[in-house]
Design a protein around this motif. Sequence first.
Motif, short mmCIF file in Angstrom:
data_model
loop_
_atom_site.label_atom_id
_atom_site.label_comp_id
_atom_site.label_asym_id
_atom_site.label_seq_id
_atom_site.Cartn_x
_atom_site.Cartn_y
_atom_site.Cartn_z
N LYS A 315 1.25 -14.32 4.90
CA LYS A 315 0.58 -14.26 6.21
C LYS A 315 0.89 -15.50 7.04
O LYS A 315 1.15 -15.41 8.25
CB LYS A 315 -0.93 -14.12 6.01
CG LYS A 315 -1.69 -13.86 7.30
CD LYS A 315 -3.15 -13.53 7.02
CE LYS A 315 -3.89 -13.19 8.32
NZ LYS A 315 -5.30 -12.80 8.03
N THR A 319 2.95 -15.10 10.50
CA THR A 319 2.25 -15.53 11.71
C THR A 319 3.03 -16.62 12.43
O THR A 319 3.12 -16.65 13.66
CB THR A 319 0.83 -16.03 11.37
OG1 THR A 319 0.09 -14.97 10.75
CG2 THR A 319 0.09 -16.49 12.62
N LEU A 382 -1.47 -8.50 6.91
CA LEU A 382 -0.82 -9.72 7.36
C LEU A 382 -1.20 -10.13 8.78
O LEU A 382 -0.61 -11.05 9.35
CB LEU A 382 0.71 -9.54 7.28
CG LEU A 382 1.28 -9.34 5.87
CD1 LEU A 382 2.75 -8.98 5.93
CD2 LEU A 382 1.07 -10.60 5.02
N LYS A 383 -2.17 -9.47 9.34
CA LYS A 383 -2.58 -9.79 10.72
C LYS A 383 -3.81 -10.68 10.73
O LYS A 383 -4.62 -10.65 9.81
CB LYS A 383 -2.86 -8.51 11.49
CG LYS A 383 -1.61 -7.67 11.75
CD LYS A 383 -1.80 -6.67 12.85
CE LYS A 383 -1.91 -7.35 14.19
NZ LYS A 383 -2.01 -6.40 15.30
#
Length: 383
Positions: A315, A319, A382-383
Amino acid sequence: MIRKSIFLLLGLILTGTCQGFILPKSVVKAQFALNLYSEGSETTAPALSIPVSTTTTNNNVVKFRRDYPKALDLIGNTPLCDITNICVPKNPGTRILGKCEFFNPGYSMKDRIIKNIFEQAEESGELKPGMTVVAASSGNTGCSVALMCAIKGYKAIVITNAKCSEEKCASIRAYGAELLIAEKGQDYMQMELDMADKDPNLYSVNQYNNLDNPGAHYQSTGPEIWAQTHGEITNFVAAGSTGGTISGIGGFLKSQNPNVRVTLADPRGSIFANFKATGVVKKGTPFLVEGVGKENIPGAMNFAVIDDTLTVTDKEAFTMCRTIASNTGLMVGGSSGLNAFAAAKLAEESEEPITIVTMLCDLGVKYLSKVYNEEYLEENDLK
């Protein structure tokens, strides 16, 4: 009507029939541009340094031929870009610089190692005309092998696993290579070695144990970084997969200044960080970032070059890719995001001003179906 007026006015300008008529500034600029390199003008086009070779014909007439670069000549000498604004450094004098390896013709730093591996193998006679090159790869090396075979006229077989992005698979096939995707439970790296053992007409790249891999970075990338930073680099950050990048570049930088600190950015689930700390090989766990981390220790990895490690989650890496795109205008892949996240962490913690160089390994377009895909990110939390 406006278009007709413009053409009429340009016609008057070119024929010189509008004397005494006051022209708008935009038209004056257009006239200047049209006359800038006209015959008899004092202003001439800038001279370009393009090599010129000569050949003599049977009639003793000398013909001049200008030499222009080909794809092979475009490998290396990539720019170093300031990406400090991906974070807020603790010391305002700190800089984060990204080595833009997506400027290579195959859009990744793996072009460098494959160029060197091929050249060394051809020189030694291991790789001969008519042979087929076989390579196991998580994606980018496969693209570079397929590219190099297209340039040099070899056939190529690339073996990858199901984790490889659709875009990288399509790129490998586009160069004309045969692509094999290992099934669950198959070791795609071992598949390469087994195939080469059975067929003497196959040349095995063996990037994980081939010392011409770190050698390529020691000879090219390391010296470039040293020159581009004028020797001011204090920290180098890179992930490892084969180990060639961090071992080759880190080794060269330390040969110039032993005080340059080399940090391995490792995805959570890879065994490298724990091995560096304990010397024990433990079983890894799955992770999503492609092209970095491993479940075994490659022969091309030199842990003696590495000073410390930073573990980065999927992540955090993904990001950071979006942060880089929105803050710098550079679109990079997941391993670049992982590297940049580790570099940002160093910048945010250092009391002293430091100059960090990290690798922007490849182009983000290779990951549109993953890193930059909303559905994929949501499915994998993964957000």
